[in-house]
Write a protein that holds these residues in place. Structure first.
Motif, PDB file in Angstrom:
ATOM      1  N   SER A 117      16.045  -1.032 -10.508  1.00 41.56           N
ATOM      2  CA  SER A 117      16.086  -1.771  -9.242  1.00 41.56           C
ATOM      3  C   SER A 117      15.590  -0.957  -8.050  1.00 41.56           C
ATOM      4  O   SER A 117      15.529  -1.469  -6.929  1.00 41.56           O
ATOM      5  CB  SER A 117      17.523  -2.229  -8.970  1.00 41.56           C
ATOM      6  OG  SER A 117      18.419  -1.120  -8.951  1.00 41.56           O
ATOM      7  N   ALA A 118      15.224   0.294  -8.257  1.00 37.24           N
ATOM      8  CA  ALA A 118      14.900   1.177  -7.134  1.00 37.24           C
ATOM      9  C   ALA A 118      13.754   0.640  -6.286  1.00 37.24           C
ATOM     10  O   ALA A 118      13.842   0.613  -5.056  1.00 37.24           O
ATOM     11  CB  ALA A 118      14.571   2.574  -7.647  1.00 37.24           C
ATOM     12  N   ALA A 119      12.664   0.230  -6.909  1.00 39.30           N
ATOM     13  CA  ALA A 119      11.517  -0.248  -6.142  1.00 39.30           C
ATOM     14  C   ALA A 119      11.892  -1.448  -5.280  1.00 39.30           C
ATOM     15  O   ALA A 119      11.456  -1.569  -4.128  1.00 39.30           O
ATOM     16  CB  ALA A 119      10.373  -0.610  -7.089  1.00 39.30           C
ATOM     17  N   SER A 120      12.749  -2.325  -5.813  1.00 42.40           N
ATOM     18  CA  SER A 120      13.141  -3.526  -5.080  1.00 42.40           C
ATOM     19  C   SER A 120      13.993  -3.185  -3.866  1.00 42.40           C
ATOM     20  O   SER A 120      13.730  -3.673  -2.760  1.00 42.40           O
ATOM     21  CB  SER A 120      13.904  -4.475  -6.016  1.00 42.40           C
ATOM     22  OG  SER A 120      14.387  -5.593  -5.306  1.00 42.40           O
ATOM     23  N   TYR A 121      15.026  -2.351  -4.046  1.00 44.54           N
ATOM     24  CA  TYR A 121      15.890  -2.093  -2.892  1.00 44.54           C
ATOM     25  C   TYR A 121      15.244  -1.143  -1.885  1.00 44.54           C
ATOM     26  O   TYR A 121      15.592  -1.166  -0.701  1.00 44.54           O
ATOM     27  CB  TYR A 121      17.308  -1.667  -3.288  1.00 44.54           C
ATOM     28  CG  TYR A 121      17.490  -0.387  -4.066  1.00 44.54           C
ATOM     29  CD1 TYR A 121      17.204   0.858  -3.519  1.00 44.54           C
ATOM     30  CD2 TYR A 121      18.041  -0.419  -5.356  1.00 44.54           C
ATOM     31  CE1 TYR A 121      17.429   2.035  -4.234  1.00 44.54           C
ATOM     32  CE2 TYR A 121      18.255   0.735  -6.083  1.00 44.54           C
ATOM     33  CZ  TYR A 121      17.948   1.969  -5.512  1.00 44.54           C
ATOM     34  OH  TYR A 121      18.176   3.123  -6.219  1.00 44.54           O
ATOM     35  N   VAL A 122      14.299  -0.309  -2.314  1.00 46.22           N
ATOM     36  CA  VAL A 122      13.553   0.497  -1.352  1.00 46.22           C
ATOM     37  C   VAL A 122      12.657  -0.399  -0.501  1.00 46.22           C
ATOM     38  O   VAL A 122      12.563  -0.234   0.726  1.00 46.22           O
ATOM     39  CB  VAL A 122      12.737   1.587  -2.066  1.00 46.22           C
ATOM     40  CG1 VAL A 122      11.677   2.191  -1.142  1.00 46.22           C
ATOM     41  CG2 VAL A 122      13.672   2.684  -2.562  1.00 46.22           C
ATOM     42  N   ASP A 123      12.006  -1.373  -1.131  1.00 44.39           N
ATOM     43  CA  ASP A 123      11.205  -2.337  -0.367  1.00 44.39           C
ATOM     44  C   ASP A 123      12.078  -3.101   0.622  1.00 44.39           C
ATOM     45  O   ASP A 123      11.701  -3.312   1.781  1.00 44.39           O
ATOM     46  CB  ASP A 123      10.522  -3.313  -1.329  1.00 44.39           C
ATOM     47  CG  ASP A 123       9.734  -4.383  -0.595  1.00 44.39           C
ATOM     48  OD1 ASP A 123       8.713  -4.040   0.028  1.00 44.39           O
ATOM     49  OD2 ASP A 123      10.156  -5.561  -0.635  1.00 44.39           O
ATOM     50  N   LYS A 124      13.256  -3.497   0.184  1.00 44.66           N
ATOM     51  CA  LYS A 124      14.194  -4.205   1.067  1.00 44.66           C
ATOM     52  C   LYS A 124      14.583  -3.327   2.254  1.00 44.66           C
ATOM     53  O   LYS A 124      14.644  -3.801   3.399  1.00 44.66           O
ATOM     54  CB  LYS A 124      15.432  -4.600   0.267  1.00 44.66           C
ATOM     55  CG  LYS A 124      16.508  -5.321   1.065  1.00 44.66           C
ATOM     56  CD  LYS A 124      17.711  -5.651   0.175  1.00 44.66           C
ATOM     57  CE  LYS A 124      18.819  -6.320   0.963  1.00 44.66           C
ATOM     58  NZ  LYS A 124      20.013  -6.602   0.091  1.00 44.66           N
ATOM     59  N   ALA A 125      14.834  -2.043   2.005  1.00 47.71           N
ATOM     60  CA  ALA A 125      15.206  -1.124   3.077  1.00 47.71           C
ATOM     61  C   ALA A 125      14.056  -0.942   4.061  1.00 47.71           C
ATOM     62  O   ALA A 125      14.267  -0.909   5.285  1.00 47.71           O
ATOM     63  CB  ALA A 125      15.617   0.228   2.486  1.00 47.71           C
ATOM     64  N   LEU A 126      12.841  -0.822   3.554  1.00 50.16           N
ATOM     65  CA  LEU A 126      11.683  -0.688   4.444  1.00 50.16           C
ATOM     66  C   LEU A 126      11.543  -1.912   5.329  1.00 50.16           C
ATOM     67  O   LEU A 126      11.282  -1.804   6.533  1.00 50.16           O
ATOM     68  CB  LEU A 126      10.420  -0.457   3.622  1.00 50.16           C
ATOM     69  CG  LEU A 126      10.283   0.919   2.961  1.00 50.16           C
ATOM     70  CD1 LEU A 126       9.118   0.924   1.983  1.00 50.16           C
ATOM     71  CD2 LEU A 126      10.102   2.009   4.006  1.00 50.16           C
ATOM     72  N   ARG A 127      11.711  -3.092   4.745  1.00 53.95           N
ATOM     73  CA  ARG A 127      11.603  -4.332   5.527  1.00 53.95           C
ATOM     74  C   ARG A 127      12.741  -4.469   6.539  1.00 53.95           C
ATOM     75  O   ARG A 127      12.594  -5.137   7.559  1.00 53.95           O
ATOM     76  CB  ARG A 127      11.557  -5.538   4.593  1.00 53.95           C
ATOM     77  CG  ARG A 127      10.230  -5.672   3.860  1.00 53.95           C
ATOM     78  CD  ARG A 127      10.093  -6.959   3.066  1.00 53.95           C
ATOM     79  NE  ARG A 127      10.847  -6.919   1.816  1.00 53.95           N
ATOM     80  CZ  ARG A 127      11.990  -7.554   1.592  1.00 53.95           C
ATOM     81  NH1 ARG A 127      12.524  -8.301   2.557  1.00 53.95           N
ATOM     82  NH2 ARG A 127      12.606  -7.475   0.439  1.00 53.95           N
ATOM     83  N   ALA A 128      13.876  -3.791   6.272  1.00 54.66           N
ATOM     84  CA  ALA A 128      15.012  -3.818   7.202  1.00 54.66           C
ATOM     85  C   ALA A 128      14.842  -2.813   8.344  1.00 54.66           C
ATOM     86  O   ALA A 128      15.682  -2.764   9.242  1.00 54.66           O
ATOM     87  CB  ALA A 128      16.300  -3.527   6.449  1.00 54.66           C
ATOM     88  N   GLY A 129      13.777  -2.013   8.310  1.00 53.37           N
ATOM     89  CA  GLY A 129      13.510  -1.085   9.410  1.00 53.37           C
ATOM     90  C   GLY A 129      14.050   0.307   9.221  1.00 53.37           C
ATOM     91  O   GLY A 129      14.177   1.055  10.204  1.00 53.37           O
ATOM     92  N   VAL A 130      14.351   0.701   7.983  1.00 54.07           N
ATOM     93  CA  VAL A 130      14.812   2.066   7.727  1.00 54.07           C
ATOM     94  C   VAL A 130      13.741   3.061   8.153  1.00 54.07           C
ATOM     95  O   VAL A 130      12.555   2.859   7.882  1.00 54.07           O
ATOM     96  CB  VAL A 130      15.172   2.230   6.234  1.00 54.07           C
ATOM     97  CG1 VAL A 130      15.206   3.699   5.838  1.00 54.07           C
ATOM     98  CG2 VAL A 130      16.509   1.576   5.946  1.00 54.07           C
TER      99      VAL A 130
END
Length: 299
Positions: A117-130
Motif C-alpha cells: 500500500s506504500a505507493a497509494s498512501y504516499v500519493d495520498k499524502a502528496l495530494r494532501a500537501g505533505v
C-alpha cells in the motif's frame, strides 16, 4: 561573529543578532504519546548495547515541548514520524496531518514502509500537501532498494518533496544501513531531494561524496559535531572547509526532544563551523538555520 548560545535562554537573542526572525528545524520529532514513550525507552536502554548512556533531555509533555520550541525562536519545524513495521505508516501519516492542523508551527510530514500500500498512501499524502517525508532505514530494518519502494522514490523525485533519510550506521548499525546502500537508490533516482539525516553519521566522507555527486542531496546537522557525538564519531578535521563548498546544502536539524543535551549545544556546534572558515561566517549560519530548511519545506 558571535559564538553560539551558551544556554537555551540565550538562543533568541543570538538568532536575532544574526538578523533572523527565528529558526526552521527540519529534523525533530513529535509522535503519538504511547509511541514516544517507547522511543524514550529505546534510548534508556541503549547503554546496554552501545556502552554509552543517552539521557533524553526534554522528557516533557507535548504542550511543554511546544512551548520550549517557541521560546527557542523556532518559527517552523518538520515533526518527523517513522514506522518500524507494516500497517503503521498510513496511521502515522494521519496523525502527523492532524498534528500539523492544530500546531501552526508544524509543517505536514509523512513516512512510508515497504508494503504493497506504500505507493497509494504516499500519493495520498502528496495530494494532501505533505512537505517532507521521513525514511528511517535503521529503525525500519528494511532495504531501501526493495521493489515495493521503487514507485515511492519515483513519486517523491517527481514531486520534488524532500525526504529525510536515516541511512547511516549511527547510533547502531542495521541490516540495510550504510550510505553505499542508499547510494544505489540515488543512482536510480538522481532527482530525488534527499536530506541525509545526521550528515550520514558516522560515514561523513561518504555523505559528502553523495552531496557532490547529486545536486538535490543535502545534509542535516542533527547531532553532528556536538561533544556527545564527537566522543564516538568525530568529524573530519577539514569539516568546515568541506562545508564551504556546499554551504547552501546544509539544513538545521536537532532531533529535539530526544537529544541528550540542551538545544543550544547543536547551535554552538554549527556556529563553530561558521567561525572556522572565512568562507562561511554569518551568511552560512543564516542559510543553515533558516533559509535552506525553509526552501526545502517550501515555506
Amino acid at each position: 561573529m558571535e559564538p553560539g548560545p551558551e544556554r537555551d535562554d540565550d538562543i533568541g537573542s543570538w538568532v536575532r543578532g544574526l538578523g533572523l526572525d527565528g529558526l526552521v528545524d527540519l529534523h525533530l520529532h513529535f509522535l503519538p504519546e504511547r509511541m514516544l514513550t517507547k522511543v524514550w525507552a529505546y534510548f534508556d536502554g541503549i547503554a546496554k548495547r552501545t556502552g554509552y548512556s543517552w539521557p533524553v533531555w526534554y522528557r516533557r509533555t507535548e504542550s511543554e515541548r511546544l512551548a520550549l520550541l517557541e521560546s527557542f525562536g523556532v518559527l517552523r519545524f518538520a515533526p518527523l514520524v517513522y514506522p518500524h513495521k507494516p500497517d503503521m505508516a498510513e496511521w502515522l501519516n494521519g496523525w502527523a496531518l492532524e498534528f500539523a492542523e492544530r500546531v501552526p508551527a508544524a509543517v505536514p510530514t509523512a513516512t512510508f514502509y515497504p508494503e504493497p500500500s506504500a505507493a497509494s498512501y504516499v500519493d495520498k499524502a502528496l495530494r494532501a500537501g505533505v512537505r517532507c517525508f521521513k525514511a528511517h532505514v535503521q529503525v525500519g530494518a528494511y532495504d531501501p532498494r526493495g521493489e515495493l519502494l521503487e514507485p515511492v522514490w519515483g513519486a517523491l523525485a517527481e514531486a520534488g518533496v524532500p525526504v529525510v533519510v536515516h541511512a547511516g550506521n549511527g547510533p547502531e548499525r542495521g541490516p540495510f544501513t550504510g550510505l553505499d546502500v542508499f547510494g544505489e537508490v540515488l543512482n536510480r533516482h538522481p532527482r530525488l531531494v534527499a536530506v541525509l539525516a545526521h550528515a550520514g553519521m558516522p560515514d561523513y566522507e561518504a555523505a559528502l561524496d553523495l552531496v557532490a555527486r547529486y545536486p538535490r542531496v543535502y545534509l542535516d546537522t542533527t547531532m553532528v559535531g556536538v561533544p556527545f557525538t564527537e566522543k564516538m564519531q568525530r568529524l573530519p578535521a577539514d569539516w568546515a572547509a568541506r562545508l564551504a563548498t556546499i554551504a547552501d546544502r546544509v539544513a538545521l536539524g536537532t532531533d529535539f526532544p530526544n537529544i541528550p543535551y540542551p538545544y543550544a549545544t547543536q547551535l554552538r556546534a554549527i556556529a563553530g563551523w561558521a567561525a572556522a572558515d572565512d568562507r562561511l561566517g554569518d551568511g552560512f549560519l543564516r542559510a543553515v538555520l533558516h533559509d535552506t530548511p525553509a526552501k526545502l519545506l517550501n515555506l
